[in-house]
Design a protein around this motif. Structure first.
Motif, PDB file in Angstrom:
ATOM      1  N   VAL A 350     -15.010  -4.454   2.842  1.00  0.00           N
ATOM      2  CA  VAL A 350     -14.043  -4.602   3.933  1.00  0.00           C
ATOM      3  C   VAL A 350     -12.898  -5.516   3.514  1.00  0.00           C
ATOM      4  CG1 VAL A 350     -13.716  -5.479   6.274  1.00  0.00           C
ATOM      5  CG2 VAL A 350     -15.738  -4.122   5.732  1.00  0.00           C
ATOM      6  N   MET A 351     -13.227  -6.681   2.948  1.00  0.00           N
ATOM      7  CA  MET A 351     -12.172  -7.595   2.510  1.00  0.00           C
ATOM      8  C   MET A 351     -11.410  -7.000   1.327  1.00  0.00           C
ATOM      9  SD  MET A 351     -12.270  -9.850   4.724  1.00  0.00           S
ATOM     10  CE  MET A 351     -13.419 -10.088   6.084  1.00  0.00           C
ATOM     11  N   GLY A 352     -12.103  -6.200   0.515  1.00  0.00           N
ATOM     12  CA  GLY A 352     -11.420  -5.508  -0.572  1.00  0.00           C
ATOM     13  C   GLY A 352     -10.406  -4.519  -0.052  1.00  0.00           C
ATOM     14  N   LEU A 353     -10.726  -3.834   1.064  1.00  0.00           N
ATOM     15  CA  LEU A 353      -9.777  -2.882   1.645  1.00  0.00           C
ATOM     16  C   LEU A 353      -8.529  -3.603   2.132  1.00  0.00           C
ATOM     17  CD1 LEU A 353      -9.168   0.027   2.540  1.00  0.00           C
ATOM     18  CD2 LEU A 353     -10.257  -0.531   4.732  1.00  0.00           C
ATOM     19  N   ILE A 354      -8.705  -4.763   2.759  1.00  0.00           N
ATOM     20  CA  ILE A 354      -7.551  -5.533   3.233  1.00  0.00           C
ATOM     21  C   ILE A 354      -6.682  -5.964   2.054  1.00  0.00           C
ATOM     22  CG2 ILE A 354      -6.836  -7.665   4.373  1.00  0.00           C
ATOM     23  CD1 ILE A 354      -9.344  -7.412   6.116  1.00  0.00           C
ATOM     24  N   SER A 355      -7.318  -6.481   1.003  1.00  0.00           N
ATOM     25  CA  SER A 355      -6.569  -6.905  -0.177  1.00  0.00           C
ATOM     26  C   SER A 355      -5.911  -5.722  -0.875  1.00  0.00           C
ATOM     27  CB  SER A 355      -7.497  -7.629  -1.159  1.00  0.00           C
ATOM     28  OG  SER A 355      -8.033  -8.795  -0.584  1.00  0.00           O
ATOM     29  N   THR A 356      -6.618  -4.592  -0.928  1.00  0.00           N
ATOM     30  CA  THR A 356      -6.066  -3.394  -1.559  1.00  0.00           C
ATOM     31  C   THR A 356      -4.829  -2.921  -0.830  1.00  0.00           C
ATOM     32  OG1 THR A 356      -8.247  -2.711  -2.340  1.00  0.00           O
ATOM     33  CG2 THR A 356      -6.573  -1.003  -2.187  1.00  0.00           C
ATOM     34  N   THR A 357      -4.877  -2.971   0.488  1.00  0.00           N
ATOM     35  CA  THR A 357      -3.730  -2.557   1.294  1.00  0.00           C
ATOM     36  C   THR A 357      -2.514  -3.410   0.982  1.00  0.00           C
ATOM     37  OG1 THR A 357      -5.264  -1.905   3.046  1.00  0.00           O
ATOM     38  CG2 THR A 357      -2.962  -2.130   3.651  1.00  0.00           C
ATOM     39  N   PHE A 358      -2.729  -4.719   0.859  1.00  0.00           N
ATOM     40  CA  PHE A 358      -1.627  -5.621   0.536  1.00  0.00           C
ATOM     41  C   PHE A 358      -1.042  -5.297  -0.838  1.00  0.00           C
ATOM     42  CE2 PHE A 358       0.265  -9.623  -0.893  1.00  0.00           C
ATOM     43  CZ  PHE A 358       1.020  -9.972   0.223  1.00  0.00           C
ATOM     44  N   CYS A 359      -1.910  -4.995  -1.790  1.00  0.00           N
ATOM     45  CA  CYS A 359      -1.451  -4.671  -3.139  1.00  0.00           C
ATOM     46  C   CYS A 359      -0.679  -3.359  -3.163  1.00  0.00           C
ATOM     47  CB  CYS A 359      -2.628  -4.599  -4.097  1.00  0.00           C
ATOM     48  SG  CYS A 359      -3.557  -6.121  -4.216  1.00  0.00           S
ATOM     49  N   LEU A 360      -1.179  -2.355  -2.430  1.00  0.00           N
ATOM     50  CA  LEU A 360      -0.475  -1.077  -2.349  1.00  0.00           C
ATOM     51  C   LEU A 360       0.902  -1.274  -1.738  1.00  0.00           C
ATOM     52  CD1 LEU A 360      -0.449   1.991  -2.657  1.00  0.00           C
ATOM     53  CD2 LEU A 360      -1.581   2.150  -0.431  1.00  0.00           C
ATOM     54  N   ALA A 361       0.978  -2.133  -0.731  1.00  0.00           N
ATOM     55  CA  ALA A 361       2.271  -2.424  -0.106  1.00  0.00           C
ATOM     56  C   ALA A 361       3.232  -3.062  -1.108  1.00  0.00           C
ATOM     57  CB  ALA A 361       2.066  -3.350   1.089  1.00  0.00           C
ATOM     58  N   ASN A 362       2.720  -3.941  -1.955  1.00  0.00           N
ATOM     59  CA  ASN A 362       3.562  -4.541  -3.006  1.00  0.00           C
ATOM     60  C   ASN A 362       4.181  -3.474  -3.887  1.00  0.00           C
ATOM     61  OD1 ASN A 362       3.646  -7.656  -3.642  1.00  0.00           O
ATOM     62  ND2 ASN A 362       1.695  -7.277  -2.644  1.00  0.00           N
ATOM     63  N   ILE A 363       3.370  -2.506  -4.285  1.00  0.00           N
ATOM     64  CA  ILE A 363       3.854  -1.452  -5.174  1.00  0.00           C
ATOM     65  C   ILE A 363       4.902  -0.597  -4.480  1.00  0.00           C
ATOM     66  CG2 ILE A 363       3.168   0.616  -6.445  1.00  0.00           C
ATOM     67  CD1 ILE A 363       0.384  -0.713  -6.726  1.00  0.00           C
ATOM     68  N   VAL A 364       4.583  -0.168  -3.264  1.00  0.00           N
ATOM     69  CA  VAL A 364       5.490   0.710  -2.515  1.00  0.00           C
ATOM     70  C   VAL A 364       6.839   0.029  -2.303  1.00  0.00           C
ATOM     71  CG1 VAL A 364       5.873   1.795  -0.267  1.00  0.00           C
ATOM     72  CG2 VAL A 364       3.648   2.005  -1.386  1.00  0.00           C
ATOM     73  N   MET A 365       6.814  -1.224  -1.852  1.00  0.00           N
ATOM     74  CA  MET A 365       8.070  -1.905  -1.531  1.00  0.00           C
ATOM     75  C   MET A 365       8.843  -2.300  -2.782  1.00  0.00           C
ATOM     76  SD  MET A 365       8.158  -1.561   1.630  1.00  0.00           S
ATOM     77  CE  MET A 365       9.483  -2.601   2.264  1.00  0.00           C
ATOM     78  N   ALA A 366       8.145  -2.608  -3.871  1.00  0.00           N
ATOM     79  CA  ALA A 366       8.853  -2.915  -5.118  1.00  0.00           C
ATOM     80  C   ALA A 366       9.588  -1.686  -5.632  1.00  0.00           C
ATOM     81  CB  ALA A 366       7.880  -3.435  -6.164  1.00  0.00           C
ATOM     82  N   LEU A 367       8.948  -0.518  -5.547  1.00  0.00           N
ATOM     83  CA  LEU A 367       9.583   0.716  -6.014  1.00  0.00           C
ATOM     84  C   LEU A 367      10.762   1.102  -5.125  1.00  0.00           C
ATOM     85  CD1 LEU A 367       6.449   2.837  -6.983  1.00  0.00           C
ATOM     86  CD2 LEU A 367       8.130   1.807  -8.538  1.00  0.00           C
ATOM     87  N   ILE A 368      10.558   1.045  -3.809  1.00  0.00           N
ATOM     88  CA  ILE A 368      11.655   1.370  -2.890  1.00  0.00           C
ATOM     89  C   ILE A 368      12.780   0.358  -3.042  1.00  0.00           C
ATOM     90  CG2 ILE A 368      12.308   1.562  -0.460  1.00  0.00           C
ATOM     91  CD1 ILE A 368       9.489   2.575   0.104  1.00  0.00           C
ATOM     92  N   GLY A 369      12.391  -0.922  -3.148  1.00  0.00           N
ATOM     93  CA  GLY A 369      13.408  -1.966  -3.285  1.00  0.00           C
ATOM     94  C   GLY A 369      14.204  -1.859  -4.568  1.00  0.00           C
ATOM     95  N   ALA A 370      13.557  -1.382  -5.637  1.00  0.00           N
ATOM     96  CA  ALA A 370      14.284  -1.223  -6.906  1.00  0.00           C
ATOM     97  C   ALA A 370      15.450  -0.262  -6.749  1.00  0.00           C
ATOM     98  CB  ALA A 370      13.330  -0.715  -7.985  1.00  0.00           C
ATOM     99  N   VAL A 371      15.310   0.708  -5.851  1.00  0.00           N
ATOM    100  CA  VAL A 371      16.390   1.668  -5.591  1.00  0.00           C
ATOM    101  C   VAL A 371      17.374   1.120  -4.565  1.00  0.00           C
ATOM    102  CG1 VAL A 371      16.927   3.986  -4.742  1.00  0.00           C
ATOM    103  CG2 VAL A 371      14.908   3.621  -6.169  1.00  0.00           C
ATOM    104  N   LEU A 372      16.858   0.600  -3.441  1.00  0.00           N
ATOM    105  CA  LEU A 372      17.745   0.148  -2.365  1.00  0.00           C
ATOM    106  C   LEU A 372      18.608  -1.034  -2.780  1.00  0.00           C
ATOM    107  CD1 LEU A 372      15.488   0.431   0.835  1.00  0.00           C
ATOM    108  CD2 LEU A 372      17.237   2.014  -0.003  1.00  0.00           C
ATOM    109  N   THR A 373      18.076  -1.928  -3.631  1.00  0.00           N
ATOM    110  CA  THR A 373      18.878  -3.088  -4.035  1.00  0.00           C
ATOM    111  C   THR A 373      20.040  -2.706  -4.940  1.00  0.00           C
ATOM    112  OG1 THR A 373      17.300  -3.526  -5.841  1.00  0.00           O
ATOM    113  CG2 THR A 373      17.013  -4.769  -3.782  1.00  0.00           C
TER     114      THR A 373
END
Length: 413
Positions: A350-373
């Motif tokens: 359960v705690m791994g799922l919460i941490s995994t979600t945060f990590c996935l969000a890092n990846i998604v936003m870094a990739l989107i941000g690399a374009v938007l910035t």
């Protein structure tokens, strides 16, 4: 006497977990004040000229790779600690993360972008042990003490975001690799303390191999459950809000007020100090429905990020510092609620799922941000604010659907 002994054991357990969390996030936070100026201040070097790609795009990739490792580590390490024990997993990952920082230092010396990427990935993979520390507290503690301990653990993670950037900002004068070597020493010291503080665990009677655990018991298996899928979607949206802010407010500080590493470190220190102090209050028991309280704090968090995006330098700095208050409350409420509601699935998973979600969000936003910035840094901040507001709205709907499901279940019985 027995009560005193139990209290001492619980204090040692909580202290060990918090120290591990602190030193793990120190390593994760180190590059934040370093990377934005390194890739975006206009000075050419072997890192920001790799393959002739735009420096901001390379910055996005550099921000993405560590969370990718965290994503994999968070998904695997929690369930693996359910199988092999918390202590051995924490020891191996602490030493491995130290090795990752050493490789990072080498990559900076020789200005090798590919080696830097590999090093950050290895470090992220092994720093996914935050889910193990959370699971350790969730299994060993109950009730109010568990809620307080998880809140204190969050505070330790936040303090790492304070100490890491400060350490980077104020030791860069001794060389760009100095902060990473300090991280190596701290993580090796952590491994020694964990070995002394945590008791050895009895070998598991399970016969499954680590590969079978990795394939069949990773945290994402929980998504087969409808409620956990809902949790994943809502948490992913809020985590995207937070990680978009974390990853790109340093770039905003470079572009708007013109800050360098030390200025970014001071701004981060102020935010994290406020966030850490807030956890003292956030860990207390409050009246009201947890999901509705989390919803309110998510709305405030998203509003502050929107203010950062549209405000001037002074207003933006105030928003950065104040961000720590609602986020600390939100991060105290959700893990405790999840531990209470979904603990039967295994606290490590359960705690791994919460941490995994945060990590996935890092990846998604870094990739989107690399374009938007490449267009405007404010765009990624506005997107982050919108995702946070959506998560708050969705939390409210989920709360009411759960409330309606309880009477319906009672009527069926």
């Amino acid at each position: 006497m027995r009560r005193y002994s139990n209290a001492m054991k619980n204090s040692l357990l909580i202290s060990s977990a918090c120290l591990l969390a602190l030193l793990s996030t120190v390593g994760a936070a180190l590059p934040y004040p370093i990377l934005a100026p390194l890739f975006a201040d206009g000075t050419a070097n072997g890192l920001n000229t790799f393959l002739g790609l735009p420096p901001k795009l390379l910055l996005g990739l550099a921000l993405t790779i560590n969370p990718l490792g965290l994503l994999i580590g968070s998904a695997l390490l929690g369930p693996m600690s359910d199988r092999y024990g918390r202590r051995p997993v924490l020891l191996v990952t602490a030493v491995g993360a130290a090795i990752g920082h050493a490789i990072t230092a080498l990559a900076l010396v020789i200005e090798s972008f590919p080696l830097f990427i590999v090093a950050r990935f290895i470090t992220g993979l092994l720093e996914g042990n935050g889910s193990v520390a959370r699971a350790m507290l969730a299994d060993k503690l109950e009730g109010d003490l568990r809620r307080k301990a998880l809140s204190w653990l969050n505070g330790a993670f936040y303090m790492g975001w304070l100490v890491g950037p400060l350490m980077a900002g104020f030791t860069l004068g001794y060389g760009v690799t100095t902060p990473f070597w300090i991280a190596v020493v701290l993580l090796l010291g952590t491994a020694v303390l964990v070995a002394k503080a945590l008791p050895r665990e009895a070998p598991s009677a399970a016969t499954t191999s680590w590969w079978q655990v990795a394939r069949h018991r990773h945290a994402l298996n929980l998504l087969r459950e409808p409620e956990l899928r809902t949790l994943f979607i809502i948490t992913l949206a809020y985590s995207c809000c937070v990680t978009g802010f974390y990853e790109f407010y340093p770039l905003w500080l470079v572009e708007v007020p013109g800050y360098g590493p030390r200025g970014i470190a001071w701004a981060t220190a102020a935010m994290c100090a406020v966030m850490t102090a807030t956890t003292i209050v956030a860990g207390r028991k409050f009246a009201g429905e947890p999901l509705l309280r989390a919803r309110g704090f998510a709305y405030v968090t998203s509003s502050l990020i929107a203010v950062l995006a549209v405000g001037d330098a002074n207003i933006g700095l105030a928003a950065i510092v104040l961000f720590g208050i609602p986020h600390a409350f939100h991060s105290s409420i959700v893990p405790h609620w999840c531990a209470e509601r979904f603990g039967a699935h295994g606290q490590g998973a359960v705690m791994g799922l919460i941490s995994t979600t945060f990590c996935l969000a890092n990846i998604v936003m870094a990739l989107i941000g690399a374009v938007l910035t490449l267009i405007d840094t404010r765009l990624i901040l506005l997107l982050s604010a919108a995702l946070g507001a959506w998560s708050a709205w969705r939390l409210q709907r989920w709360h009411y659907s759960l409330q309606q499901a309880v009477p319906a279940a009672g009527a069926l019985s």
